[in-house]
Design a protein around this motif. Structure first.
Motif, mmCIF file in Angstrom:
data_model
loop_
_atom_site.group_PDB
_atom_site.id
_atom_site.type_symbol
_atom_site.label_atom_id
_atom_site.label_comp_id
_atom_site.label_asym_id
_atom_site.label_seq_id
_atom_site.Cartn_x
_atom_site.Cartn_y
_atom_site.Cartn_z
ATOM 1 N N ALA A 28 -6.924 -3.446 -11.957
ATOM 2 C CA ALA A 28 -6.919 -3.060 -13.370
ATOM 3 C C ALA A 28 -5.873 -1.981 -13.632
ATOM 4 O O ALA A 28 -5.167 -2.020 -14.651
ATOM 5 C CB ALA A 28 -8.312 -2.566 -13.779
ATOM 6 N N ALA A 29 -5.760 -1.018 -12.712
ATOM 7 C CA ALA A 29 -4.757 0.033 -12.890
ATOM 8 C C ALA A 29 -3.344 -0.544 -12.821
ATOM 9 O O ALA A 29 -2.452 -0.128 -13.580
ATOM 10 C CB ALA A 29 -4.943 1.113 -11.828
ATOM 11 N N THR A 30 -3.127 -1.520 -11.928
ATOM 12 C CA THR A 30 -1.810 -2.154 -11.838
ATOM 13 C C THR A 30 -1.457 -2.861 -13.137
ATOM 14 O O THR A 30 -0.304 -2.857 -13.582
ATOM 15 C CB THR A 30 -1.772 -3.148 -10.667
ATOM 16 N N THR A 89 6.217 -3.442 -9.928
ATOM 17 C CA THR A 89 5.185 -2.512 -10.401
ATOM 18 C C THR A 89 4.423 -1.929 -9.219
ATOM 19 O O THR A 89 4.181 -0.716 -9.150
ATOM 20 C CB THR A 89 4.204 -3.232 -11.344
ATOM 21 N N LEU A 90 4.045 -2.783 -8.275
ATOM 22 C CA LEU A 90 3.306 -2.320 -7.106
ATOM 23 C C LEU A 90 4.172 -1.471 -6.180
ATOM 24 O O LEU A 90 3.660 -0.596 -5.477
ATOM 25 C CB LEU A 90 2.752 -3.527 -6.347
ATOM 26 N N ARG A 91 5.478 -1.714 -6.192
ATOM 27 C CA ARG A 91 6.359 -0.870 -5.392
ATOM 28 C C ARG A 91 6.408 0.546 -5.949
ATOM 29 O O ARG A 91 6.286 1.530 -5.200
ATOM 30 C CB ARG A 91 7.780 -1.460 -5.345
ATOM 31 N N LEU A 92 6.575 0.654 -7.259
ATOM 32 C CA LEU A 92 6.686 1.972 -7.889
ATOM 33 C C LEU A 92 5.339 2.687 -7.977
ATOM 34 O O LEU A 92 5.287 3.918 -7.976
ATOM 35 C CB LEU A 92 7.294 1.830 -9.283
ATOM 36 N N HIS A 93 4.264 1.906 -8.046
ATOM 37 C CA HIS A 93 2.932 2.511 -8.223
ATOM 38 C C HIS A 93 1.928 1.883 -7.254
ATOM 39 O O HIS A 93 0.965 1.239 -7.688
ATOM 40 C CB HIS A 93 2.464 2.343 -9.663
ATOM 41 N N PRO A 94 2.140 2.053 -5.943
ATOM 42 C CA PRO A 94 1.134 1.540 -5.000
ATOM 43 C C PRO A 94 -0.156 2.333 -5.135
ATOM 44 O O PRO A 94 -0.127 3.552 -5.296
ATOM 45 C CB PRO A 94 1.796 1.760 -3.629
ATOM 46 N N LEU A 95 -1.284 1.631 -5.089
ATOM 47 C CA LEU A 95 -2.545 2.267 -5.440
ATOM 48 C C LEU A 95 -3.517 2.388 -4.277
ATOM 49 O O LEU A 95 -4.660 2.810 -4.473
ATOM 50 C CB LEU A 95 -3.217 1.487 -6.577
ATOM 51 N N ALA A 96 -3.099 2.034 -3.101
ATOM 52 C CA ALA A 96 -3.998 2.129 -1.951
ATOM 53 C C ALA A 96 -3.197 2.555 -0.731
ATOM 54 O O ALA A 96 -1.964 2.531 -0.727
ATOM 55 C CB ALA A 96 -4.687 0.796 -1.705
ATOM 56 N N ALA A 97 -3.909 2.967 0.286
ATOM 57 C CA ALA A 97 -3.271 3.390 1.524
ATOM 58 C C ALA A 97 -4.163 2.978 2.688
ATOM 59 O O ALA A 97 -5.295 2.523 2.495
ATOM 60 C CB ALA A 97 -3.042 4.899 1.533
ATOM 61 N N THR A 98 -3.670 3.132 3.877
ATOM 62 C CA THR A 98 -4.441 2.708 5.036
ATOM 63 C C THR A 98 -4.196 3.651 6.208
ATOM 64 O O THR A 98 -3.124 4.235 6.353
ATOM 65 C CB THR A 98 -4.068 1.269 5.440
ATOM 66 N N LEU A 99 -5.225 3.806 7.028
ATOM 67 C CA LEU A 99 -5.128 4.553 8.271
ATOM 68 C C LEU A 99 -5.151 3.578 9.427
ATOM 69 O O LEU A 99 -5.923 2.615 9.425
ATOM 70 C CB LEU A 99 -6.301 5.528 8.408
ATOM 71 N N ARG A 100 -4.308 3.818 10.410
ATOM 72 C CA ARG A 100 -4.271 2.977 11.608
ATOM 73 C C ARG A 100 -4.384 3.858 12.842
ATOM 74 O O ARG A 100 -3.741 4.912 12.924
ATOM 75 C CB ARG A 100 -2.967 2.179 11.665
ATOM 76 N N GLU A 101 -5.194 3.402 13.774
ATOM 77 C CA GLU A 101 -5.318 4.151 15.028
ATOM 78 C C GLU A 101 -4.048 3.995 15.844
ATOM 79 O O GLU A 101 -3.556 2.875 16.063
ATOM 80 C CB GLU A 101 -6.518 3.640 15.823
#
Length: 302
Positions: A123-125, A182-194
């Motif tokens: 929705a934010a995207t 749009t997703l490049r300029l405003h990515p809305l999530a992130a991730t952690l990796r071990e």
């Protein structure tokens, strides 16, 4: 989102249950999260009631799939089909004829995850996409021209055209470019990796190594997405960068630098669903609405 009583009689029971599910999920994003109990007791009770309702509504479809012996032979795989394929993986005594309660519970939980996980980020995207197209009317004109060419000149028939020929959704390269940009300029999530054993980070020009074993590495998607080492004119909204041929100055230097859904085997399982949703929203709104900021009007109403 809460439906009023006038709306409820006209809506199907499953639609109401799914909308209530969204409302219940959003109820966790309040001050109660700072308390040890997490959600308030009435929210937990509402969640249990809604889970029961969804289970009663969805189980007939699941049972039908379980009884279809040839469902796994179909080229079109639903989430339920894929789950049934591994029905006896954790419990050798389970079968299509006798699924365990644990299997059904996990299946329902995963169905809800596919439907709802990321609904707020999608929705934010949509909002960011509308804002960027408002700020770049030349891009909006190209989107509308593409929709006219692929879906016909009558915007009111777009849904009908897609219902009859859903593959046309994948014949909109510029629209896809708008979404990806749009997703490049405003990515809305992130991730952690071990970090794997022996993995270390080094800064450019430094000889010092920073061991990461035992730590979680966080990918800064916004930083990578605007890094001039990977993107020409990185701060500009340029959907054309996703339609030009390789070798063009605008073409991405490294496709792995686009990671709003992360990358690799652990990337977001809902990526394709989100991209389809964003395409559909674009198709159904771009030609029918002029969306613009109205802060002055909003302020005048206060």
């Amino acid at each position: 989102m809460r439906l009023n009583e006038q709306q409820r009689p006209d809506d199907g029971p499953l639609k109401i249950a799914l909308l209530d599910q969204i409302r219940i999920m959003n109820s966790g994003a309040n001050a109660a999260r700072a308390l040890p109990i997490g959600r308030m007791p009435w929210d937990n009770a509402a969640a249990r009631r809604n889970n029961k309702t969804i289970r009663e509504l969805v189980m007939p479809q699941i049972q039908k799939k379980l009884l279809e012996a040839d469902s796994n032979d179909s080229q079109v795989k639903t989430i339920v089909d894929l789950a049934i394929k591994y029905i006896d993986k954790d419990d050798p005594n389970a079968s299509r004829e006798k699924p365990t309660e644990d299997f059904v519970d996990r299946l329902l939980a995963n169905l809800k995850a596919f439907l709802f996980a990321g609904h707020d980020t999608t929705a934010a995207t949509m909002c960011f996409m509308a804002k960027l197209l408002q700020d770049h009317p030349e891009c909006m004109a190209k989107v509308r021209a593409e929709h006219d060419a692929v879906l016909g000149p009558d915007p009111s028939k777009a849904a009908e055209v897609l219902t009859q020929s859903p593959h046309l959704l994948y014949s909109l390269p510029y629209t896809l470019g708008v979404i990806k940009e749009t997703l490049r300029l405003h990515p809305l999530a992130a991730t952690l990796r071990e970090a794997p054993p022996g993995f270390a980070l080094t800064a450019p020009g430094w000889s010092v190594r920073f061991p990461m074993e035992g730590w979680g590495a966080w990918l800064s998607a916004p930083g990578v997405a605007r890094n001039p080492n990977y993107w020409a004119r990185p701060d500009e909204f340029l959907p054309e960068r996703w339609t030009v041929l390789e070798g063009d100055p605008l073409h991405p230097v490294n496709n792995s630098a686009w990671a709003p859904f992360s990358i690799g085997p652990r990337n977001c399982i809902g990526m394709e669903l989100a991209m389809i949703e964003l395409r559909i929203v674009s198709v159904l709104t771009a030609r029918r609405f002029d969306i613009e900021e109205a802060w002055d009007k909003w302020d005048a109403q206060k």
